[in-house]
Design a protein around this motif. Structure first.
Motif, PDB file in Angstrom:
ATOM      1  N   ILE A   1       7.667  -8.347  -3.583  1.00 34.19           N
ATOM      2  CA  ILE A   1       6.279  -7.914  -3.739  1.00 34.19           C
ATOM      3  C   ILE A   1       6.178  -6.459  -3.319  1.00 34.19           C
ATOM      4  O   ILE A   1       6.624  -6.094  -2.226  1.00 34.19           O
ATOM      5  N   THR A   2       5.577  -5.649  -4.180  1.00 35.88           N
ATOM      6  CA  THR A   2       5.420  -4.219  -3.905  1.00 35.88           C
ATOM      7  C   THR A   2       3.977  -3.804  -4.166  1.00 35.88           C
ATOM      8  O   THR A   2       3.424  -4.108  -5.225  1.00 35.88           O
ATOM      9  N   GLY A   3       3.372  -3.116  -3.193  1.00 37.81           N
ATOM     10  CA  GLY A   3       2.062  -2.498  -3.403  1.00 37.81           C
ATOM     11  C   GLY A   3       0.916  -3.467  -3.541  1.00 37.81           C
ATOM     12  O   GLY A   3      -0.073  -3.153  -4.198  1.00 37.81           O
ATOM     13  N   LEU A   4       0.991  -4.645  -2.893  1.00 34.65           N
ATOM     14  CA  LEU A   4      -0.061  -5.648  -3.014  1.00 34.65           C
ATOM     15  C   LEU A   4      -0.698  -5.875  -1.651  1.00 34.65           C
ATOM     16  O   LEU A   4      -0.047  -6.362  -0.713  1.00 34.65           O
ATOM     17  N   GLY A   5      -1.970  -5.547  -1.516  1.00 33.44           N
ATOM     18  CA  GLY A   5      -2.670  -5.719  -0.253  1.00 33.44           C
ATOM     19  C   GLY A   5      -1.986  -4.950   0.859  1.00 33.44           C
ATOM     20  O   GLY A   5      -1.662  -3.764   0.727  1.00 33.44           O
ATOM     21  N   VAL A   6      -1.730  -5.613   1.989  1.00 31.11           N
ATOM     22  CA  VAL A   6      -1.073  -4.944   3.114  1.00 31.11           C
ATOM     23  C   VAL A   6       0.437  -4.876   2.944  1.00 31.11           C
ATOM     24  O   VAL A   6       1.125  -4.252   3.760  1.00 31.11           O
ATOM     25  N   ILE A   7       0.972  -5.525   1.901  1.00 32.41           N
ATOM     26  CA  ILE A   7       2.423  -5.525   1.690  1.00 32.41           C
ATOM     27  C   ILE A   7       2.818  -4.300   0.882  1.00 32.41           C
ATOM     28  O   ILE A   7       2.406  -4.143  -0.270  1.00 32.41           O
ATOM     29  N   GLU A   8       3.617  -3.444   1.493  1.00 30.12           N
ATOM     30  CA  GLU A   8       4.089  -2.244   0.806  1.00 30.12           C
ATOM     31  C   GLU A   8       5.301  -2.546  -0.068  1.00 30.12           C
ATOM     32  O   GLU A   8       5.330  -2.242  -1.249  1.00 30.12           O
ATOM     33  N   ASP A   9       6.311  -3.175   0.544  1.00 31.20           N
ATOM     34  CA  ASP A   9       7.508  -3.549  -0.224  1.00 31.20           C
ATOM     35  C   ASP A   9       8.289  -4.554   0.605  1.00 31.20           C
ATOM     36  O   ASP A   9       8.772  -4.226   1.693  1.00 31.20           O
ATOM     37  N   THR A  10       8.381  -5.775   0.129  1.00 34.52           N
ATOM     38  CA  THR A  10       9.125  -6.789   0.868  1.00 34.52           C
ATOM     39  C   THR A  10       9.763  -7.771  -0.093  1.00 34.52           C
ATOM     40  O   THR A  10       9.290  -7.949  -1.222  1.00 34.52           O
TER      41      THR A  10
END
Length: 585
Positions: free
Chosen positions: A7-16
């Motif tokens: 997941i990249t660039g979704l809500g508080v998630i930058e890249d994980t």
């Protein structure tokens, strides 16, 4: 199963990136850390609705990627569908999926290396993934959802009965609506039919043929200029074939071409290039001869008959009269007539037709009533089995004295649905039958059987939902199950039982659980923690796998909010040991 999720660039998630296992995967973390974004990412990856408001402004787009490894029967169904659409699995046999959403709300999907409609991700999701959250619990309170749950449990033969009922119901409503409309609007239909018949009579008398107006226009133009056309064709033909006045010594084209060809051919032995040119002149002579013959035929076909020209004028006048009334050209007039004939059959209000429609309506009504009765019987048979199996699962979820009942009741007549007599009772009927289905909970012996929306607390509803899903899982369904905080409102021994039940479910399915309960998290085969980072200018979250001591500290945090407490860690280790023993059973 889903092997990997990025997941990249979704809500508080930058890249994980989440590395998932085949058993029970648990996702935990502080409130607000971003656990919900993991479930949101799963929804996007499998065709869910995109919310541009969740996309981070930097980099301006959210990307969710997944690696899916398919097992039968989903492998055949999904693999065939993807291959037909042009996608291909990766070299190791896994299928790569991707979904991109921009801050402007634009969305793109890729499957197997090819750009696809987002609906393709939805089709794959239906085969491989089922997501259950608190919203699903609320949906389960709706009568329509309870009926759908029972129908799903009833199985393939029941679904065939439902399909046959829906087909019969659709035909019955179509004929009933048609008959009612013909009776209600008989006068208007009769007036419209009279106008159509007048038009059809006029067109039938004229008998226009497709393309006739264009053909007559071309013929009129030839007849009007017949002498000029004849002179031009004769002159050209004479120049080509030499049919001019015998006293005229001017050579024609055919003669000159023949002379040129022979002259070149005579010297072809000296230079082969002249032989090639000679052959080309021979081809030219053949072409000129063909044109000359066609000109002769054209001259023979020319007609300067004034009577024929007058006939053409009169026919064109008739056709112009039709095109002024019905269409722009004769082809349109012919199409209008075809549509008018079809419409006339729809407008028929004769007694014979009305009687025929009434007989058909009654026949279909009897068929619908018969099919609805069969569906009711099938539902009642399935209701007993469904209630028994869910009750057994509730006993394993710390509700040993609770019992589920599934009531299949006739739908009262007089509501918005049309009514029929089914099994001797006047009932409301829809495409789904003549039943209302109600799940009822007896929380303990002696308690009344109350509908779920009245008789179940939040924790009880969570367990009922999980019990139903376990029952469904035993009869097939998607191989990957996602539970998003369905254990809300549960604690103590009930929480342990939920963890144990999810662990057993993970023996046959890949299970992803988002939870706040350490009793549930302790049963995981893989424990992932969503952690928030507030050290930078922008808050971000990432996901990591925790094991051994680090896992015990996370459970201690969940137990008491103190990850470094020796007592909390000892309690967490004891909980992990209990869960490990349970999984070995």
């Amino acid at each position: 199963m889903l092997e990997e999720l990025r997941i990249t660039g979704l809500g508080v998630i930058e890249d994980t990136t989440l590395s998932l296992t085949a058993g029970m995967n648990v996702i935990t973390g502080e409130t607000g850390a971003g656990k919900t974004m993991v479930v949101t990412g799963l929804g996007l990856l499998f065709g869910g609705r995109a919310d541009a408001g969740r996309v981070r402004s930097d980099p301006g787009r959210a990307v969710v990627e997944g690696r899916l490894r398919l097992a039968e029967p989903a492998a055949t169904t999904v693999g065939t569908r993807v291959s037909d659409a042009g996608g291909e699995p990766d070299e190791d046999g896994s299928l790569l999926l991707s979904r991109t959403v921009t801050v402007e709300g634009r969305s793109r999907a890729h499957v197997g290396g090819r750009s696809m409609p987002v609906s393709m991700l939805g089709e794959i999701g239906e085969q491989v993934l089922a997501v259950h959250g608190q919203s699903d619990q609320l949906r389960l309170l709706r009568p329509a959802e309870q009926r759908a749950a029972l129908d799903r449990f009833a199985g393939g033969e029941h679904e065939k009965l439902l399909a046959a009922l829906r087909e019969a119901y659709t035909g019955w409503r179509r004929v009933s609506d048609d008959l009612a409309d013909r009776r209600r609007n008989a006068r208007e239909r009769s007036q419209e039919a009279d106008l159509l018949r007048l038009g059809l009579d006029e067109i039938t008398r004229a008998d226009p043929q497709p393309g006739e107006d264009a053909d007559l226009k071309a013929e009129a133009q030839r007849l009007e200029h017949a002498e000029g056309l004849r002179t031009a064709a004769q002159t050209a033909q004479q120049c080509l074939a030499g049919d001019a006045d015998p006293t005229d010594e001017t050579p024609d084209v055919t003669t000159l071409l023949g002379l040129a060809r022979r002259t070149l051919e005579a010297q072809s032995g000296v230079d082969p290039a002249l032989g090639e040119l000679s052959a080309r002149l021979e081809e030219a002579a053949t072409l000129v001869g063909d044109v000359s013959a066609e000109l002769s035929g054209y001259l023979a076909s020319l007609d300067a008959d004034p009577a024929r020209l007058q006939t053409v004028y009169e026919r064109r006048a008739v056709l112009r009269g039709l095109t002024r009334k019905y269409a722009d050209d004769v082809d349109g007039v012919v199409e209008w007539a075809e549509r008018a004939r079809a419409r006339l059959s729809e407008l028929d209000t004769s007694d014979d037709l009305l009687e025929e429609l009434e007989r058909e309506r009654q026949r279909l009504a009897d068929e619908v009533a018969e099919m609805a009765a069969r569906v009711t019987a099938s539902r009642r048979e399935a209701a007993g089995r469904f209630a028994d199996q869910v009750t057994v699962e509730l006993a394993g979820l710390a509700m040993p004295h609770a019992r589920i009942e599934v009531a299949v009741l006739p739908r009262p007549a007089g509501r918005s649905d049309p009514t029929l007599r089914v099994d001797g009772i006047e009932v409301g009927v829809s495409a789904d039958g003549a039943d209302e289905v109600e799940l009822r909970l007896l929380a303990h012996p002696g308690a009344p059987a109350l509908p779920l929306q009245r008789g179940a607390s939040g924790g009880e509803l969570s367990r009922v939902m999980l019990a139903i899903e376990v029952v469904f899982a035993g009869s097939g369904g998607p191989p990957t199950l996602v539970f998003d905080e369905v254990d809300a409102g549960v604690g103590g021994q009930a929480a342990v039982e939920i963890g144990r039940r999810l662990s057993r479910l993970a023996r046959t399915h890949q299970v992803l659980v988002v939870t706040h309960l350490p009793q549930v998290a302790a049963f995981a085969d893989r424990h992932l923690v969503v952690a928030k980072d507030t050290g930078g200018a922008v808050t971000t979250s990432g996901v990591r796998v925790v094991e051994d001591t680090e896992r015990a500290r996370e459970l201690a945090r969940m137990l008491a909010g103190l990850p470094d407490s020796d007592l909390g860690i000892a309690h967490a280790e004891e909980l992990l040991a209990v869960a490990a023993r349970e999984r070995r059973l």
